[in-house]
Scaffold this active site. Structure first.
Site, PDB file in Angstrom:
ATOM      1  N   ASP A   1       2.216  -2.385   3.429  1.00 53.40           N
ATOM      2  CA  ASP A   1       1.263  -1.943   4.087  1.00 53.40           C
ATOM      3  C   ASP A   1       0.342  -3.003   4.637  1.00 53.40           C
ATOM      4  O   ASP A   1       0.266  -4.310   4.319  1.00 53.40           O
ATOM      5  CB  ASP A   1       0.323  -1.352   2.926  1.00 53.40           C
TER       6      ASP A   1
ATOM      7  N   GLU B   1      15.759 -14.241  -1.798  1.00 54.42           N
ATOM      8  CA  GLU B   1      16.388 -14.999  -3.380  1.00 54.42           C
ATOM      9  C   GLU B   1      17.386 -13.941  -3.701  1.00 54.42           C
ATOM     10  O   GLU B   1      18.338 -13.935  -4.685  1.00 54.42           O
ATOM     11  CB  GLU B   1      15.522 -15.047  -4.097  1.00 54.42           C
TER      12      GLU B   1
HETATM   13  C1  GLC Z   1      -2.114   1.897   5.575  1.00 57.69           C
HETATM   14  C2  GLC Z   1      -1.228   2.888   4.926  1.00 57.69           C
HETATM   15  C3  GLC Z   1      -2.588   3.815   5.065  1.00 57.69           C
HETATM   16  C4  GLC Z   1      -3.845   3.096   3.695  1.00 57.69           C
HETATM   17  C5  GLC Z   1      -3.676   2.338   4.670  1.00 57.69           C
HETATM   18  C6  GLC Z   1      -4.862   1.004   3.138  1.00 57.69           C
HETATM   19  O1  GLC Z   1      -2.963   1.965   6.463  1.00 57.69           O
HETATM   20  O2  GLC Z   1      -0.678   3.280   6.145  1.00 57.69           O
HETATM   21  O3  GLC Z   1      -2.410   5.254   4.906  1.00 57.69           O
HETATM   22  O4  GLC Z   1      -4.916   4.013   3.565  1.00 57.69           O
HETATM   23  O5  GLC Z   1      -3.101   1.107   4.704  1.00 57.69           O
HETATM   24  O6  GLC Z   1      -3.544   0.799   2.018  1.00 57.69           O
END
Ligand code: GLC
Length: 532
Positions: free
Chosen positions: A201, A256
Site C-alpha cells: 500500500d 529470503e
Molecule cells: C491506498 C489504498 C486505499 C487506502 C489508502 C490508505 O491508496 O488503496 O484504499 O485508503 O491507501 O491506506
C-alpha cells in the site's frame, strides 16, 4: 528470475473481501465466503488472488488501518480460515497475495497507543512526532488528500504526529531501524505461512524529508477539478530517495523465500514509477502502472503511452497493466459498457502482467450511493469523491441477497449490477464473463500473448492495433475504440488470418482479411486474430 516466472505469465485478480462473498450472513464478505467460491476463480482462469486487507482493524479505512499485522479480523474469519484458503488456493494452482500496509498503522495499534502515551515511551519514535514550528503551527506545510494539514496536534503530549491519510492512520517512522525490523518480521510471518507475495500500500509515501522542508505550490493546480492535495507539489514527503532504498530492502526480505512477488502502489509520474524496479530489477517486480485508470479513451493517446511506458522500463523489468481497483470509478462507468469489453481485451493482450479488479469480469458499473448510506471516510471528507460506488458486493445469482448474503449487504448491490449476476452470465456466450473467460484461456494457451514480443501496427482513426509474436506465431490485436465501423489493413506478409476472439458475439473462428487483406471492425469491436 526468468521470463517463465508465474507472475509474468499469469493474471492477478484483486479480490475485495468485504464484497466477494458473505459466508455468515452479516452482510460483509469474509474468508469462508471466498473459500466457498474459489472454484469460480479457477473456472474463470486467473492465476493469483490479491486479497485487500483482512487484518484486525477498527475499519476506519476498511482495513487500510491495521491494528495487528499478524492476524485476521473476526469480521473476515480466523487465521485458520486464511491458512485453509491459502492451502485450498494452492491446491487449485492459484497463488495468494496479501495487502501489506507499511506506511501507517491504525491509531488503535498497540504501537501507536504506546507511542502516544508519553514523550518518554520507548515506542515514541516509532511514529513521526514533531514540535510546532517556531512561532506555532504545523511543522511543515504538507497536506493530506483533503487539502488539510497532514499534521495532527496531540494535546496530551504537546506535539504533532504526521499522517498522510485520516487521523486514525498515523504514519510509521521508517527511519527507525526497530520499525523496519518489526515490519520486515510481519512479512516473514506471512511468507512462512505460504503467501506468494504482497501488494504494498502507498509505498511512495514511506519516508518524509528529515528537515521537513515545505513543498512548493503546484502552478498547474485546477481548483475544484483536481484533488485538493494536488495544490502542492509533494516533493519533500513523497518518493524520497530513502524510500527507494527501503523498497530494495523489502525485496531482499521477500527473496529470503522462493518464488514470491511484490506489487506496489506508487501513484507517481512514469519516470518515478519505473525507478522502483530498482537497479538490475532488484526492486519491486510489479510497480503498478495506473495509466489506464485515467487515460483519455482514445487510440492514438493510448498507443503513444504504451510505447513510452515500454521504453521507460529498465533492463530486468517487466510491464504490468491495471484497469480498475477499489479506489477509482469502475471501467464500465469510465468508458461505457461497450468499450469495457474492448478494454478487457486490451488489458489481457498487452505485454505484461494484467491486474483484474473483482467485478470488472461481470461488467459491473459504479453504484450511486446516497450520502446517508455512504461508508467510505472520503465520502464525508471530499463530497462526491467517495469510493463506495466501486466497492459494492458481487451478484452471484438472482436469489435473495443476490447470492452474496443472506443478510443485509453492507453496501447496496445496485439494481443494474444485480442483473449482471454470475449465474446468468456463465452460460451466456455473449456475456462479459464469457468474454473474460475466453480471453483468459486464449492468453494462457498462446505463448505469444502471455510472453511474446510487442510491435505496434499503424492504424487510422480510433483503432489501436498491435502484434504479439513468439517464434513463427503472429497474433494481431485490433481494437476499435470508437462507435463507428472501421477497417485496418492486415499486416504482412500474411495479410489474412482467423478471428480467435471478438468482443462481438458470433465472429469467433471467422476468416479475417479475405482476399483484400482488409480487416473490418464493427463499432466498439475488438478482435484477436491469429495471422497466417
Ligand atoms: C491506498 C489504498 C486505499 C487506502 C489508502 C490508505 O491508496 O488503496 O484504499 O485508503 O491507501 O491506506
Amino acid at each position: 528470475m526468468g521470463a517463465a516466472a508465474w507472475w509474468r505469465r499469469g493474471v492477478i485478480y484483486q479480490l475485495y473481501p468485504r464484497s466477494f462473498m458473505d459466508g455468515d450472513g452479516d452482510g460483509v464478505g469474509d474468508l469462508p465466503g471466498v473459500l466457498a467460491r474459489l472454484d469460480h476463480l479457477t473456472w474463470l482462469g486467473v492465476d493469483a488472488l490479491w486479497l485487500s486487507p483482512v487484518y484486525p482493524s477498527p475499519m476506519a479505512d476498511f482495513g487500510y488501518d491495521v491494528s495487528d499485522y499478524r492476524g485476521v479480523d473476526p469480521l473476515f474469519g480466523t487465521l485458520d480460515d486464511l491458512d485453509r484458503l491459502i492451502a485450498s488456493a494452492h491446491g487449485r494452482g492459484l497463488r495468494v497475495l496479501l495487502d501489506w500496509v507499511p506506511n501507517h498503522t491504525s491509531d488503535q495499534h498497540p504501537w501507536f497507543l504506546a507511542s502516544r502515551s508519553g514523550r518518554g515511551d520507548p515506542r515514541r519514535d516509532w511514529y513521526v512526532w514533531r514540535d510546532p514550528r517556531p512561532g506555532g503551527g504545523p511543522p511543515s506545510n504538507w497536506i493530506d488528500y483533503t487539502g488539510r494539514s497532514s499534521w495532527r496536534w496531540d494535546e496530551a503530549t504537546g506535539q504533532y504526529y504526521y499522517r498522510a491519510f485520516t487521523d486514525a492512520q498515523p504514519d510509521l517512522n521508517w527511519r527507525n531501524p526497530e520499525v523496519q525490523e518489526a515490519m520486515f518480521e510481519t512479512l516473514r510471518f506471512w511468507l512462512r505461512r505460504g503467501v506468494d507475495g504482497f501488494r504494498i500500500d502507498v509505498l511512495s509515501l514511506l519516508v518524509e524529508d528529515d528537515q521537513l522542508r515545505d513543498n512548493p505550490p503546484n502552478p498547474h493546480y485546477r481548483p475544484g477539478e483536481d484533488f485538493p492535495y494536488m495544490r502542492e507539489l509533494s516533493v519533500w514527503n513523497v518518493d524520497r530517495p530513502e524510500t527507494r532504498e527501503l523498497a530494495a530492502h523489502i525485496r531482499k526480505v521477500v527473496d529470503e523465500f522462493d518464488d514470491r512477488v511484490l506489487l506496489a502502489e506508487l501513484v507517481l509520474p512514469l519516470e518515478q514509477t519505473v525507478a522502483y524496479y530498482g537497479p538490475d530489477g532488484r526492486g519491486i517486480q510489479v510497480p503498478f502502472n495506473f495509466e489506464l485508470l485515467t487515460a483519455a479513451w482514445e487510440a492514438r493517446g493510448i498507443a503513444g503511452y504504451v510505447d513510452r511506458y515500454l521504453a521507460a522500463i529498465p533492463p530486468g523489468g517487466w510491464p504490468n497493466w491495471v484497469l480498475g481497483n477499489h479506489d477509482v470509478s469502475r471501467v464500465a462507468s469510465r468508458v461505457g459498457p461497450a468499450q469495457a469489453r474492448v478494454a478487457a481485451m486490451l488489458l489481457l493482450t498487452l505485454p505484461g502482467t494484467p491486474v483484474l479488479y473483482q467485478g470488472d469480469e461481470l461488467g459491473l458499473a459504479d453504484v450511486p450511493i446516497p450520502p446517508d448510506q455512504a461508508r467510505d471516510p472520503i465520502a464525508n471528507l471530499i463530497p462526491g469523491r467517495g469510493r463506495d460506488p466501486e466497492r459494492t458486493p458481487l451478484p452471484w445469482d438472482d436469489g435473495p441477497g443476490a447470492g452474496f448474503t443472506s443478510g443485509r449487504p453492507w453496501l447496496p448491490l445496485g439494481e443494474a449490477n444485480q442483473a449482471r449476476h454470475v449465474a446468468g452470465q456463465r452460460h451466456d456466450p455473449a456475456s462479459m464473463l464469457t468474454l473474460h473467460r475466453r480471453l483468459l484461456r486464449l492468453r494462457r494457451r498462446v505463448p505469444a500473448l502471455h510472453a511474446g514480443a510487442y510491435q505496434p501496427v499503424e492504424a487510422d482513426g480510433d483503432v489501436l492495433a498491435y502484434l504479439r509474436t513468439a517464434g513463427d506465431a503472429r497474433w494481431l490485436v485490433a481494437l476499435n475504440l470508437g462507435p463507428g465501423p472501421a477497417r485496418l489493413a492486415l499486416p504482412g506478409p500474411e495479410r489474412a488470418g482467423r478471428v480467435a476472439c471478438s468482443t462481438h458475439p458470433g465472429r469467433d473462428g471467422a476468416a479475417a482479411g479475405g482476399g483484400c487483406g482488409q480487416l473490418e471492425l464493427g463499432g466498439d469491436e475488438g478482435v484477436v486474430v491469429e495471422l497466417g
